[in-house]
Design a protein around this motif. Structure first.
Motif, PDB file in Angstrom:
ATOM      1  N   PRO A   1      -1.510   7.563   2.147  1.00 41.60           N
ATOM      2  CA  PRO A   1      -2.000   8.981   1.439  1.00 41.60           C
ATOM      3  C   PRO A   1      -1.529  10.165   2.070  1.00 41.60           C
ATOM      4  O   PRO A   1      -1.198  10.028   3.227  1.00 41.60           O
ATOM      5  CB  PRO A   1      -3.491   8.708   1.579  1.00 41.60           C
ATOM      6  N   LEU A   2      -1.322  11.191   1.470  1.00 49.70           N
ATOM      7  CA  LEU A   2      -0.739  12.535   2.238  1.00 49.70           C
ATOM      8  C   LEU A   2      -1.577  13.131   3.301  1.00 49.70           C
ATOM      9  O   LEU A   2      -0.832  13.143   4.368  1.00 49.70           O
ATOM     10  CB  LEU A   2      -0.944  13.705   1.045  1.00 49.70           C
ATOM     11  N   GLU A   3      -2.769  12.869   3.431  1.00 50.68           N
ATOM     12  CA  GLU A   3      -3.543  13.314   4.544  1.00 50.68           C
ATOM     13  C   GLU A   3      -2.929  12.419   5.865  1.00 50.68           C
ATOM     14  O   GLU A   3      -2.816  13.089   6.882  1.00 50.68           O
ATOM     15  CB  GLU A   3      -5.070  13.284   4.714  1.00 50.68           C
ATOM     16  N   ARG A   4      -2.809  11.278   5.673  1.00 49.23           N
ATOM     17  CA  ARG A   4      -2.393  10.444   6.748  1.00 49.23           C
ATOM     18  C   ARG A   4      -0.993  10.565   7.090  1.00 49.23           C
ATOM     19  O   ARG A   4      -0.522  10.645   8.173  1.00 49.23           O
ATOM     20  CB  ARG A   4      -2.699   8.849   6.476  1.00 49.23           C
ATOM     21  N   ARG A   5      -0.242  10.809   6.046  1.00 49.25           N
ATOM     22  CA  ARG A   5       1.067  11.264   6.655  1.00 49.25           C
ATOM     23  C   ARG A   5       1.189  12.612   7.347  1.00 49.25           C
ATOM     24  O   ARG A   5       1.891  12.600   8.128  1.00 49.25           O
ATOM     25  CB  ARG A   5       1.945  11.534   5.188  1.00 49.25           C
TER      26      ARG A   5
ATOM     27  N   ALA B   1       4.076   8.645  -5.928  1.00 48.65           N
ATOM     28  CA  ALA B   1       3.464   8.686  -4.352  1.00 48.65           C
ATOM     29  C   ALA B   1       3.733  10.094  -3.532  1.00 48.65           C
ATOM     30  O   ALA B   1       4.376  10.942  -4.202  1.00 48.65           O
ATOM     31  CB  ALA B   1       4.757   7.797  -3.596  1.00 48.65           C
ATOM     32  N   PRO B   2       3.091  10.325  -2.556  1.00 51.04           N
ATOM     33  CA  PRO B   2       3.203  11.623  -1.849  1.00 51.04           C
ATOM     34  C   PRO B   2       4.548  11.860  -1.391  1.00 51.04           C
ATOM     35  O   PRO B   2       5.303  10.639  -1.546  1.00 51.04           O
ATOM     36  CB  PRO B   2       2.336  11.320  -0.628  1.00 51.04           C
TER      37      PRO B   2
ATOM     38  N   SER C   1       0.733  -1.265   0.067  1.00 51.62           N
ATOM     39  CA  SER C   1       0.043  -0.018   0.094  1.00 51.62           C
ATOM     40  C   SER C   1       0.914   1.177  -0.061  1.00 51.62           C
ATOM     41  O   SER C   1       2.139   1.291   0.235  1.00 51.62           O
ATOM     42  CB  SER C   1      -0.946   0.156   1.209  1.00 51.62           C
ATOM     43  N   ILE C   2       0.207   2.306  -0.348  1.00 53.63           N
ATOM     44  CA  ILE C   2       0.931   3.604  -0.242  1.00 53.63           C
ATOM     45  C   ILE C   2       0.139   4.685   0.783  1.00 53.63           C
ATOM     46  O   ILE C   2      -1.235   4.673   0.489  1.00 53.63           O
ATOM     47  CB  ILE C   2       0.936   4.285  -1.606  1.00 53.63           C
TER      48      ILE C   2
END
Length: 418
Positions: free
Chosen positions: A191-195, A224-225, A188-189
């Motif tokens: 997401p930016l908001e989770r980062r 990828a973010p 998986s990758i």
């Protein structure tokens, strides 16, 4: 004089933590779905030979000195290439002085644990994760707490609850280890908001983030973010490797961190230096060919990924839940709860099939008893199809699952009474 040679009692001299002897290597199985091997057809042997010749012509005399006479952080040319690559691909702004070259990413993991972890400390690792990271944390004496995952990576809401619970018990974890970009083993990758939320949580609870991006160069569906280090450089230790983007037998990895951490990692790296020729060849080759090489490698690996997923659906049908990775070299799958994949390993190996049992890639082994990880990079497409069919056959003979394979209903196994 008695010249009889007496066998030395090594067994009585071994430290308690020493593992059992590794069996002698007798070759790889026919259907080799284990480890982090790469696609042999994508190794640019001719260009690597040319790069080696150029590198040795330019820098060969430096081989007379440890670390090429350039200090323990590694070959300057490779660190300068990494500065450009990390800025362009992962958003990381750094100088060569912010990078340490390591002997593969595993040495980076070892060094971080040596710098941060003492026996009895707690670390947070994704519930399914790299076996080497889990094992090295436990080998350092750490208490490993798993972070729940979903299809997008770390479930940050549930992580917040774990951090709050630990804080109420007076525990501050030494790090949050995460593989946010092509998670190993789920693919998986994050997401930016989770980062951003992960970074916020790490700041709130005072926990460093330990980011492993060994697979971030091999992404198929989208960019990828930015890396976590790019978003919060002072709070994140970043490691990576050339094992998946070039070749695992070239033992070259790297770490990027604030000097307060990196300088201590340098002090701990008392090995005389990572292989100098490996570093020089990687810098020379990738300095001229990185983008086309990665594009070709990623395309080849995606084709193999598609073959493996198609074969799994054909041979296992609805008996297997399959995670379709967004990059990398692994497929993660789950069989029905009653199947313990560890009971399949010996019979599968007898049939020439090797796979990684899920418990080896989980913080809680029993919770992953029905999972397995399959590496699709090494075998050919035809070998992948044959190997998955053989794996399904072995699984059926051992467990009765899958009852249907290749759109054919399997015949029930004869009973013990005939």
């Amino acid at each position: 004089m008695d010249e009889t040679v007496q066998e030395f009692a090594f067994e009585g001299m071994l430290a308690p933590s020493v593992p059992r002897p590794e069996p002698r290597f007798k070759g790889h199985p026919t259907y080799n779905f284990i480890g982090g091997h790469n696609d042999p057809e994508q190794i640019p042997t001719e260009r690597l030979a040319q790069a080696a010749a150029r590198a040795l012509e330019k820098h060969g005399r430096k081989l007379a000195m440890y670390n090429l006479g350039e200090g323990a952080q590694g070959f300057t040319g490779l660190r300068e290439f990494l500065c450009a690559k990390l800025a362009a691909k992962r958003g990381i702004r750094c100088t060569a002085d912010d990078i340490l070259i390591t002997t593969g990413s595993n040495q980076g993991i070892d060094l971080v644990n040596r710098v941060l972890v003492q026996p009895g400390d707690t670390v947070l690792i994704e519930e399914f994760s790299y076996a080497g990271a889990i094992g090295r944390a436990r080998g350092s004496g750490a208490n490993v707490v798993g972070m729940p995952l979903d299809s997008d990576g770390i479930d940050v809401e549930r992580l917040a609850a774990i951090l709050e619970r630990l804080r109420s018990s007076g525990v501050t974890p030494k790090y949050i280890y995460t593989i946010p970009t092509i998670q190993n083993p789920t693919g998986s990758i994050l997401p930016l908001e989770r980062r951003h939320e992960l970074i916020r949580l790490a700041g709130t609870f005072g926990v460093p983030i330990f980011e492993d991006e060994c697979y971030a160069d091999i992404v198929w569906s989208h960019d990828a973010p930015p890396s976590l280090h790019a978003l919060a450089p002072g709070r994140v230790i970043h490691i990576g490797s050339f094992s998946k983007s070039l070749a695992p037998a070239l033992r070259v990895g790297y770490a990027v961190a604030d000097w307060a951490i990196l300088g201590r990692m340098v002090a701990m790296k008392a090995d005389g230096g990572t292989g100098a020729v490996d570093q020089m060849v990687a810098a020379e080759y990738f300095g001229a060919h990185f983008d086309p090489h990665i594009q070709g490698l990623a395309a080849a690996l995606k084709r193999k990924r598609d073959v493996m997923i198609e074969a799994l659906h054909e041979e296992f049908g609805t008996s297997a839940d399959v995670w379709a990775p967004e990059g990398g070299i692994f497929v993660w799958l789950k069989l029905p709860d009653q199947v313990d994949v560890r009971s399949l390993t010996a019979a599968a190996l007898d049939a020439g099939v090797a796979f990684n049992p899920g418990p080896d890639w989980a913080c809680d082994g029993e919770a992953a008893r029905s999972y397995m990880r399959l590496c699709f990079a090494l075998p050919s497409a035809a070998t992948i199809r044959e190997g998955v069919a053989e794996l399904a056959r072995v699984c059926f003979e051992q467990t009765g699952i899958p009852s249907r394979s290749g759109n054919r209903l399997r015949q029930p196994l004869p009973s013990a009474n005939g």
